[in-house]
Enzyme design. Structure first.
Site, PDB file in Angstrom:
ATOM      1  N   PRO A  89       0.826  -1.214   0.000  1.00  0.00           N
ATOM      2  CA  PRO A  89       0.000   0.000   0.000  1.00  0.00           C
ATOM      3  C   PRO A  89       0.860   1.265   0.000  1.00  0.00           C
ATOM      4  CG  PRO A  89      -0.100  -1.120   2.143  1.00  0.00           C
ATOM      5  CD  PRO A  89       0.645  -2.025   1.213  1.00  0.00           C
ATOM      6  N   GLU A 116       2.470  -8.310   8.507  1.00  0.00           N
ATOM      7  CA  GLU A 116       2.820  -6.878   8.562  1.00  0.00           C
ATOM      8  C   GLU A 116       3.701  -6.453   7.395  1.00  0.00           C
ATOM      9  OE1 GLU A 116       1.542  -4.464  10.368  1.00  0.00           O
ATOM     10  OE2 GLU A 116       0.239  -6.098  11.013  1.00  0.00           O
ATOM     11  N   ARG A 154      -4.014  -7.715 -20.677  1.00  0.00           N
ATOM     12  CA  ARG A 154      -4.896  -7.153 -21.710  1.00  0.00           C
ATOM     13  C   ARG A 154      -4.112  -6.290 -22.695  1.00  0.00           C
ATOM     14  NH1 ARG A 154      -8.637  -3.926 -20.903  1.00  0.00           N
ATOM     15  NH2 ARG A 154     -10.394  -4.860 -21.988  1.00  0.00           N
ATOM     16  N   ASP A 169     -11.260   1.364 -24.524  1.00  0.00           N
ATOM     17  CA  ASP A 169     -11.539   1.230 -23.095  1.00  0.00           C
ATOM     18  C   ASP A 169     -11.284   2.533 -22.349  1.00  0.00           C
ATOM     19  OD1 ASP A 169     -12.338  -1.375 -23.021  1.00  0.00           O
ATOM     20  OD2 ASP A 169     -10.370  -2.185 -22.515  1.00  0.00           O
TER      21      ASP A 169
HETATM   22  N1  SAM Z   1       1.916  -3.047   7.481  1.00  0.00           N
HETATM   23  C1  SAM Z   1       1.781  -2.682   6.094  1.00  0.00           C
HETATM   24  C2  SAM Z   1       1.609  -1.184   5.972  1.00  0.00           C
HETATM   25  O1  SAM Z   1       0.990  -0.581   6.838  1.00  0.00           O
HETATM   26  O2  SAM Z   1       2.056  -0.599   4.952  1.00  0.00           O
HETATM   27  C3  SAM Z   1       0.575  -3.366   5.476  1.00  0.00           C
HETATM   28  C4  SAM Z   1       0.741  -4.846   5.354  1.00  0.00           C
HETATM   29  S1  SAM Z   1      -0.638  -5.616   4.576  1.00  0.00           S
HETATM   30  C5  SAM Z   1      -1.632  -6.068   5.957  1.00  0.00           C
HETATM   31  C6  SAM Z   1       0.016  -7.148   4.016  1.00  0.00           C
HETATM   32  C7  SAM Z   1       0.450  -7.192   2.582  1.00  0.00           C
HETATM   33  O3  SAM Z   1      -0.671  -6.961   1.747  1.00  0.00           O
HETATM   34  C8  SAM Z   1       1.473  -6.177   2.149  1.00  0.00           C
HETATM   35  O4  SAM Z   1       2.791  -6.600   2.452  1.00  0.00           O
HETATM   36  C9  SAM Z   1       1.225  -6.085   0.648  1.00  0.00           C
HETATM   37  O5  SAM Z   1       1.942  -7.084  -0.050  1.00  0.00           O
HETATM   38  C10 SAM Z   1      -0.261  -6.354   0.538  1.00  0.00           C
HETATM   39  N2  SAM Z   1      -1.097  -5.154   0.346  1.00  0.00           N
HETATM   40  C11 SAM Z   1      -1.995  -4.655   1.193  1.00  0.00           C
HETATM   41  N3  SAM Z   1      -2.620  -3.591   0.693  1.00  0.00           N
HETATM   42  C12 SAM Z   1      -2.124  -3.394  -0.534  1.00  0.00           C
HETATM   43  C13 SAM Z   1      -2.364  -2.444  -1.568  1.00  0.00           C
HETATM   44  N4  SAM Z   1      -3.248  -1.451  -1.415  1.00  0.00           N
HETATM   45  N5  SAM Z   1      -1.677  -2.547  -2.708  1.00  0.00           N
HETATM   46  C14 SAM Z   1      -0.742  -3.533  -2.887  1.00  0.00           C
HETATM   47  N6  SAM Z   1      -0.469  -4.466  -1.938  1.00  0.00           N
HETATM   48  C15 SAM Z   1      -1.145  -4.404  -0.783  1.00  0.00           C
END
Ligand code: SAM
Length: 233
Positions: A89, A116, A154, A169
């Site tokens: 994220p 995490e 795609r 698209d």
């Molecule tokens: N502790 C991290 C933080 O606050 O940035 C979040 C960890 S999340 C619970 C677990 C995993 O989900 C991440 O390591 C990532 O690979 C994935 N993930 C969660 N949200 C995501 C998003 N919006 N985009 C891409 N990957 C995401």
């Protein structure tokens, strides 16, 4: 295009991408999907790959070494150093433009976190791009990787046929697509716009361009402020 997904849940990725258009492209050999289980690279017999975070705090962290070994197993088998996309994220938000750019690569490695997240040191060593699919937090990187693989595929020549063409698209020209209609001509008292029944190609195109602009203005005015729409009226 060859996708390599480093994940704790390979079955999820494989099952999710083996249907419809993407599944057919894999069957035809236009794309391939290699899901690598990071647990197979654990340094213990029970497949444990996570541990407590230094400094305390909630949750567990995926350890550097198993992730690195899983990466090496893939990267060492390739001729060219591939781009490694870390699903997080905290990354740059994925877009159609990125999908088009990534579709030019021969191999892509997707690194999916869980819990995490992943020990920062291995990220520093192997990751080329940190990518997010939006400003919200999911439990793992598998769904983001699947979303990206679908969108990138795609854009790979041969994946879509003419009927499924991506040319018009949404986002292809910086605007949303015009509204679509199919049979019957009248449904629940709502008629298909007359112009679409006229058979006049140029007028249909002009109407669609106008609708595309109006729809974008109404639903995503932020797109009109960006400098990337080529068809603006
Ligand atoms: N502790 C991290 C933080 O606050 O940035 C979040 C960890 S999340 C619970 C677990 C995993 O989900 C991440 O390591 C990532 O690979 C994935 N993930 C969660 N949200 C995501 C998003 N919006 N985009 C891409 N990957 C995401």
């Amino acid at each position: 295009m060859r996708y390599h997904v480093l994940t704790l849940f390979p079955e999820m990725v494989l099952a999710g991408l083996h249907t419809s258009i993407i599944g057919r492209a894999a069957d035809r050999g236009i794309i391939s999907l290699n899901a690598v289980n990071i647990r197979d690279y654990a340094d213990n017999d029970y497949g444990k790959i996570d541990d407590y975070p230094y400094g305390g705090g909630a949750g567990m962290v995926m350890q550097a070494e198993p992730v690195y070994r899983a990466y090496e197993a893939v990267a060492d088998s390739l001729e060219k150093k591939p781009r490694v996309l870390h699903m997080t994220p905290q990354g740059r938000v994925f877009s159609q433009e990125m999908a088009q750019e990534l579709a030019l690569e021969e191999d892509l490695i997707f690194l999916c976190g869980h819990y995490e997240g992943i020990d920062e040191r291995v990220l520093e060593e192997i990751v080329t791009d940190h990518v997010s699919i939006g400003d919200y937090v999911l439990t793992g990187g598998e769904l983001p990787a699947m979303v990206m693989i679908d969108a990138i595929s795609r854009m790979v020549p041969g994946v879509l046929n003419n009927k499924e063409s991506a040319q018009f698209d949404s986002f292809q020209n910086g605007l949303l697509e015009y509204p679509q209609y199919s049979r019957p001509q009248e449904w629940h008292g709502r008629r298909v716009p007359e112009i679409l029944l006229s058979g006049h190609h140029a007028n249909v195109e002009a109407w669609r361009a106008q609708q595309s602009y109006l729809r974008t203005k109404e639903r995503r005015p932020d797109l009109l402020k960006q400098d990337n729409h080529k068809n603006i009226m």
